[in-house]
Scaffold this active site. Structure first.
Site, mmCIF file in Angstrom:
data_model
loop_
_atom_site.group_PDB
_atom_site.id
_atom_site.type_symbol
_atom_site.label_atom_id
_atom_site.label_comp_id
_atom_site.label_asym_id
_atom_site.label_seq_id
_atom_site.Cartn_x
_atom_site.Cartn_y
_atom_site.Cartn_z
ATOM 1 N N ASP A 101 -5.858 10.285 -16.350
ATOM 2 C CA ASP A 101 -6.603 10.549 -17.590
ATOM 3 C C ASP A 101 -7.256 11.930 -17.589
ATOM 4 O O ASP A 101 -7.899 12.314 -18.570
ATOM 5 C CB ASP A 101 -7.635 9.440 -17.870
ATOM 6 C CG ASP A 101 -8.634 9.256 -16.743
ATOM 7 O OD1 ASP A 101 -8.285 9.492 -15.570
ATOM 8 O OD2 ASP A 101 -9.787 8.861 -17.019
ATOM 9 N N HIS A 102 -7.069 12.677 -16.498
ATOM 10 C CA HIS A 102 -7.568 14.052 -16.441
ATOM 11 C C HIS A 102 -6.430 15.055 -16.282
ATOM 12 O O HIS A 102 -6.661 16.250 -16.200
ATOM 13 C CB HIS A 102 -8.548 14.211 -15.270
ATOM 14 C CG HIS A 102 -9.779 13.367 -15.422
ATOM 15 N ND1 HIS A 102 -11.016 13.894 -15.715
ATOM 16 C CD2 HIS A 102 -9.950 12.023 -15.363
ATOM 17 C CE1 HIS A 102 -11.897 12.910 -15.821
ATOM 18 N NE2 HIS A 102 -11.279 11.766 -15.608
ATOM 19 N N HIS B 112 -17.274 11.326 -20.796
ATOM 20 C CA HIS B 112 -16.421 10.404 -20.041
ATOM 21 C C HIS B 112 -16.909 8.963 -20.179
ATOM 22 O O HIS B 112 -17.139 8.250 -19.219
ATOM 23 C CB HIS B 112 -16.372 10.813 -18.551
ATOM 24 C CG HIS B 112 -15.245 10.161 -17.785
ATOM 25 N ND1 HIS B 112 -15.396 8.968 -17.113
ATOM 26 C CD2 HIS B 112 -13.968 10.522 -17.609
ATOM 27 C CE1 HIS B 112 -14.250 8.650 -16.539
ATOM 28 N NE2 HIS B 112 -13.363 9.564 -16.817
ATOM 29 N N ASP C 81 -15.272 13.242 -12.249
ATOM 30 C CA ASP C 81 -15.701 11.855 -12.060
ATOM 31 C C ASP C 81 -16.345 11.703 -10.688
ATOM 32 O O ASP C 81 -15.863 12.244 -9.696
ATOM 33 C CB ASP C 81 -14.496 10.908 -12.137
ATOM 34 C CG ASP C 81 -13.929 10.836 -13.546
ATOM 35 O OD1 ASP C 81 -14.393 11.566 -14.420
ATOM 36 O OD2 ASP C 81 -13.015 10.017 -13.754
ATOM 37 N N HIS D 257 -15.572 10.130 -5.177
ATOM 38 C CA HIS D 257 -14.910 9.320 -6.202
ATOM 39 C C HIS D 257 -13.801 8.529 -5.501
ATOM 40 O O HIS D 257 -13.600 8.648 -4.300
ATOM 41 C CB HIS D 257 -14.352 10.251 -7.290
ATOM 42 C CG HIS D 257 -13.784 9.541 -8.487
ATOM 43 N ND1 HIS D 257 -14.447 8.530 -9.147
ATOM 44 C CD2 HIS D 257 -12.610 9.711 -9.165
ATOM 45 C CE1 HIS D 257 -13.695 8.108 -10.163
ATOM 46 N NE2 HIS D 257 -12.580 8.809 -10.188
ATOM 47 N N HIS E 221 -9.902 16.314 -10.689
ATOM 48 C CA HIS E 221 -9.274 15.386 -9.752
ATOM 49 C C HIS E 221 -7.968 14.916 -10.370
ATOM 50 O O HIS E 221 -7.707 15.158 -11.556
ATOM 51 C CB HIS E 221 -10.212 14.216 -9.403
ATOM 52 C CG HIS E 221 -10.552 13.322 -10.551
ATOM 53 N ND1 HIS E 221 -11.236 13.763 -11.678
ATOM 54 C CD2 HIS E 221 -10.307 12.001 -10.772
ATOM 55 C CE1 HIS E 221 -11.398 12.755 -12.507
ATOM 56 N NE2 HIS E 221 -10.835 11.674 -11.996
ATOM 57 N N HIS F 242 -6.585 12.023 -11.190
ATOM 58 C CA HIS F 242 -6.327 10.815 -11.976
ATOM 59 C C HIS F 242 -5.643 11.197 -13.288
ATOM 60 O O HIS F 242 -5.928 12.239 -13.874
ATOM 61 C CB HIS F 242 -7.632 10.052 -12.257
ATOM 62 C CG HIS F 242 -7.997 9.110 -11.143
ATOM 63 N ND1 HIS F 242 -9.281 8.673 -10.917
ATOM 64 C CD2 HIS F 242 -7.219 8.512 -10.200
ATOM 65 C CE1 HIS F 242 -9.293 7.839 -9.876
ATOM 66 N NE2 HIS F 242 -8.050 7.732 -9.428
#
Lengths: 368, 368
Positions: A64-65, A314, A254, A183, A60, A62
């Site tokens: 942090d990914h 995670h 996530d 999510h 996804h 976001h």
């Protein structure tokens, strides 16, 4: 075949836990799942070779990914030796709609000239995969001008409604599918299904039958029947051990819950199921509010899939790695493992807490 | 007042040297110069507080100076405590044209909701600051849709042709200007000029004159003259020590040379001049080809500016930090320092090799 966790922290990279990234490795090829900021540095710290990465999967969008991906591609390029006789292979990148635009803009504005081609294959999320505010408008992902000079056109992959999954690729060794998760922004999981391998030849039996190693062995191994000089027909199944079933590795992005039947089908009987557990069960409401899971939620998924091993990762940065935990620390990472184990009691499913740089071997399955 | 180097490596962040980032700190405020991937993690490793960052300056749009910015903003936001009575201050970001679009797309596509406002003030490069292929087309920077929800309109700052510089800001303490450098993509340097401070009051003399501490002291300190009861007029200059000259800190982005008169004027008499030295003098041609400098080039700039101290940074990752260097290592970082010192012989200019986490105090100037 193994999995190496490069970052097991959520939200941001910290000196204790890198941002999300893990590598699936098989015979000289590495596939990267998620690429948070700092992934390239974590790769350098690990025993893996960045240059082996041929495919990238982004669960996804976001940060942090994802924020480590432009830099990783640039550094891979610095390590590429261009030659007039050898075109480096195309790096295939899979992820949600918007990823193509993200890379085109970040690589374009920074003047990043890659020395290898890349293609972005975008998954079309469905409208129910996230709250409305987590959905990208067409304006945010559409007009991004011409392709990056090294960009090859990628596919746009829609949900196969009947099977409730996305078909990403199939090659000699694997079938890879994606499936939908719920999510704050559209999130996906990935299943890697190895093909079954034919069983070994029963060489003792073949010798008894008077066959010597040679082309006939190959034909039998490939599933054919052969006729001996005596007229006797030997079928493949007579002289082959049982099929070695392919391994299945499932890596979920996530999520606070699964979407539809797709995830359970794709992850059914998974040998390894990698699931997030951002917070402990005692923070269930907070986790849910942020679109995340707790060990109990992850365990329920593992149970529903009849997985063999559940790997949690995670983790909120509040949970220090075991080695850095001090007596009396309020947030205890081992507690998350215990919560999952408790929820899985009697199921036979094993639980592993991932840590940065953990490598998990995935051995061939035993014959049943 | 001090400078802390968070990343002194070029091209990419490695476990030995972070990607470019340094922090100028003055009385509770921190200004970040460049923000390569991993800067937020380097900040966590340092003794600095990320939450103090109020301004960010990006010298040029190469990834090793920029890819850490979206993630840093997200993490700053996670550390912000929103309150209905207190609006957090706007983070002011300065950098080349294209930066606004970069942030809007990276923050937008990743659904990054910041809890503080930010503004991007873009510097318009001139066409001669880079080769043609390093220039962004208007299409690459223009249509980026609506502002990010937390984005405030920023200024577009053009070159002041007469003074050959860009006026970024002036407040009670500082004047900050940018100036043009030549690199593969348009690159800028920044000069921070502290205002002069009035000298200290000669309190002994004031006592002799019969004045006691009070409002008159303040008026004299502010430069006014005062008339005593006796009719005697005392001028400010009589009772003040000499003015304390403001300090000047100059931080240059990647470059192989300066552009025009602007850089020398802006950096004239700099107390600290931070200049890149990507490769040693023996690699001069390679450095030039990639738009970079060697210690000798940096030394010539320091000499031309009559700087007091030259600080070298942005070293090729081939140069390990002193502490990790082994006997017989071919690439010796201390050699770069010696090359600069040799070129500066007789000038009185001191040379410092920056390392990750080096903090350089900038003391008040001595009275002359």
């Amino acid at each position: 075949m193994d999995l190496t966790f490069l970052g097991t922290g959520s939200a941001y990279p910290s000196p204790n836990r890198g941002a999300s990234a893990l590598v699936f490795r098989t015979e000289g090829e590495s596939w990267l799942f998620d690429c948070g900021e700092g992934t390239q540095t974590q790769l350098m710290r690990s025993q893996l070779r960045a240059g082996r990465i041929t495919k990238v999967f982004i669960s996804h969008l976001h940060g942090d990914h994802l924020f480590g991906l432009p830099g990783l591609l640039c550094t891979l390029s610095l390590n590429t030796n261009p030659s007039p006789t050898h075109t480096p292979p195309c790096v295939e990148i899979y992820g949600p709609r918007g990823l193509r635009h993200f890379l085109r803009v970040t690589l374009g504005l920074t003047g990043s000239q890659l020395l290898f081609p890349y293609a972005v294959h975008e998954l079309e999320p469905t409208a129910d995969q996230s709250p409305l505010e987590g959905q990208l408008t067409p304006e945010m992902t559409a007009g991004s001008g011409p392709l990056h000079p090294q960009e090859q056109p990628g596919r746009t992959i829609s949900l196969d409604v009947i099977n409730d999954c996305y078909y990403l690729l199939e090659d000699k060794k694997f079938v890879v599918k994606a499936f939908r998760l719920y999510h704050r922004v559209p999130s996906f999981g990935f299943s890697i299904q190895e093909h079954d391998r034919p069983g070994r030849l029963k060489t003792e039996l073949l010798k008894e039958l008077g066959l010597t190693p040679g082309p006939l062995y190959g034909r039998l191994k490939a599933g054919e029947s052969v006729t001996l000089a005596s007229g006797r027909v030997i079928s493949s199944s007579e002289v082959l051990e049982e099929v070695i079933p392919g391994r299945k590795i499932c890596i979920l992005g996530d999520c606070s819950s699964l979407m539809g039947e797709g995830p359970l089908r794709a992850c059914s009987q998974a040998d390894i199921l990698v699931h997030e557990a951002t917070l402990g069960d005692e923070h269930h409401e907070k986790a849910l509010e942020h679109g995340h899971s707790t060990p109990k939620v992850a365990a329920a998924v593992a149970r529903a899939c009849c997985a063999r091993r559940l790997v949690l990762h995670h983790f909120s940065q509040r949970y220090k790695p075991c080695a850095l935990q001090k007596e009396g620390d309020e947030d205890d990472i081992t507690q998350l493992g215990r919560q999952a184990e408790e929820a899985l009691q009697g199921s036979g499913i094993e639980v592993t807490l991932a840590e940065d740089f953990l490598t998990l071997p995935i051995p061939l399955k035993r014959l049943q």
